[in-house]
Enzyme design. Structure first.
Site, PDB file in Angstrom:
ATOM      1  N   LYS A  29       0.980  -1.587   0.336  1.00  0.00           N
ATOM      2  CA  LYS A  29      -0.119  -0.431   0.085  1.00  0.00           C
ATOM      3  C   LYS A  29       0.867   1.306  -0.128  1.00  0.00           C
ATOM      4  O   LYS A  29       2.036   1.434   0.450  1.00  0.00           O
ATOM      5  CB  LYS A  29      -0.849   0.405   1.005  1.00  0.00           C
ATOM      6  CG  LYS A  29      -1.785  -0.810   0.446  1.00  0.00           C
ATOM      7  CD  LYS A  29      -2.740  -0.693   2.071  1.00  0.00           C
ATOM      8  CE  LYS A  29      -4.486  -1.822   1.527  1.00  0.00           C
ATOM      9  NZ  LYS A  29      -5.502  -1.788   2.266  1.00  0.00           N
TER      10      LYS A  29
ATOM     11  N   ARG B 246      -3.269 -10.133   5.466  1.00  0.00           N
ATOM     12  CA  ARG B 246      -3.600  -9.912   3.778  1.00  0.00           C
ATOM     13  C   ARG B 246      -3.429  -9.726   2.870  1.00  0.00           C
ATOM     14  O   ARG B 246      -2.908  -8.686   3.105  1.00  0.00           O
ATOM     15  CB  ARG B 246      -5.308  -9.317   3.395  1.00  0.00           C
ATOM     16  CG  ARG B 246      -6.061  -9.433   2.002  1.00  0.00           C
ATOM     17  CD  ARG B 246      -7.035  -8.865   2.220  1.00  0.00           C
ATOM     18  NE  ARG B 246      -8.126  -8.594   0.892  1.00  0.00           N
ATOM     19  CZ  ARG B 246      -7.595  -7.730  -0.021  1.00  0.00           C
ATOM     20  NH1 ARG B 246      -6.892  -6.410   0.080  1.00  0.00           N
ATOM     21  NH2 ARG B 246      -8.154  -7.594  -0.563  1.00  0.00           N
TER      22      ARG B 246
END
Length: 274
Positions: free
Chosen positions: A221, A255
């Protein structure tokens, strides 16, 4: 701390790894990579071989600039993939990344086992009731607004306190419908600035007060690559560092796009802390 996935009790005392399978043309990291059956099957086979405990399938990009996708198109994208994986990897535990109850319902009816909802029911008022009727584990994420508006909704007096209140309300509602298996996701990158993301990571152990498993999704991210001045493609090392920190804060599910590295982090963490 267990969840029931299609009749299989999964013990989350040992942290688990959830591999990401994006079947969108525009995901921020791997959009468009998995467009035909052979690419999908190869990706799933690789993740399972590397030790993925769950496969999380998403067909609607939630990045801020993503375009609207109709419910019909989302189903047309995701359902054949669920059916393909169930056929070729019947033991795989499939999670469905959707905020729409009808998408959730049809995927569970075709063999998926978990619902992963970025809105915790806020974007579809039928979602909580649907999950309760389906009797599946429910991942509820913290987010404000919608993917298009969330980055304008970043004002908090006390971000952790407000997130805990948010989750407490959502958990109470879910329990009133009879949902037992719940997982909380702090939602890194959703209605949070770069600095707020790191504050949430720094204090992530406080989410254990909710007495539910915590899922951490920070894989590649922008909080990583913008901080380091690189790109999503160069963010694997930073992802592994933060995943390891997340494990020390109590994360029970990671995740990730890169399963092998996450599984290795879990193994080393267990040796250190057991």
């Amino acid at each position: 701390m267990t969840i029931n996935c299609n009749g299989r009790l999964i013990d989350l005392e040992t942290p688990k790894v959830m591999g990401i399978l994006n079947v969108t043309p525009n995901s921020f990291f791997d959009g468009g990579k998995y467009a035909d059956e052979s690419e999908i099957l190869n990706r799933v086979e690789k993740m399972l071989a590397e030790g993925a405990d769950f496969i999380d399938i998403g067909a609607y990009s939630s990045k801020p600039s993503a375009e609207f996708v109709s419910e019909k198109e989302e189903i047309e994208r995701i359902l054949p993939v669920v059916q393909l994986i169930v056929k070729h990897f019947p033991e795989a535990i499939i999670s469905i990344d959707t905020f729409r109850s009808e998408v959730a319902k049809i995927c569970i009816e075709n063999g998926a086992a978990i619902i992963n909802d970025i809105s915790a029911g806020n974007l579809d008022d039928k979602m909580i009731e649907t999950v309760a009727n389906l009797k599946v584990p429910y991942i509820m994420m913290h987010m404000r607004g919608t993917p298009k508006t969330m980055q304008s909704l970043i004002n908090y007096d006390d971000i952790i306190k407000e997130m805990l209140f948010y989750f407490s309300e959502k958990i109470a509602i879910a329990r009133s419908f009879g949902i037992n298996d719940m997982i909380v996701d702090p939602g890194f990158g959703f209605a949070k600035t770069l600095e707020q993301n790191f504050e949430v990571m720094q204090k992530a152990q406080l989410f254990q007060l909710l007495d539910l498993p915590i899922l951490i999704g920070i894989s590649r991210k922008s909080m990583i690559y913008k901080t380091l001045g690189t790109s999503a493609r160069e963010a694997l090392n930073g992802t592994t560092v933060l995943n390891t920190i997340a494990l020390t804060k109590g994360a029970k599910i990671l995740r990730v796009h890169d399963v092998k590295e996450a599984v290795e982090s879990v193994k080393l963490f267990r040796l250190m802390y057991n």
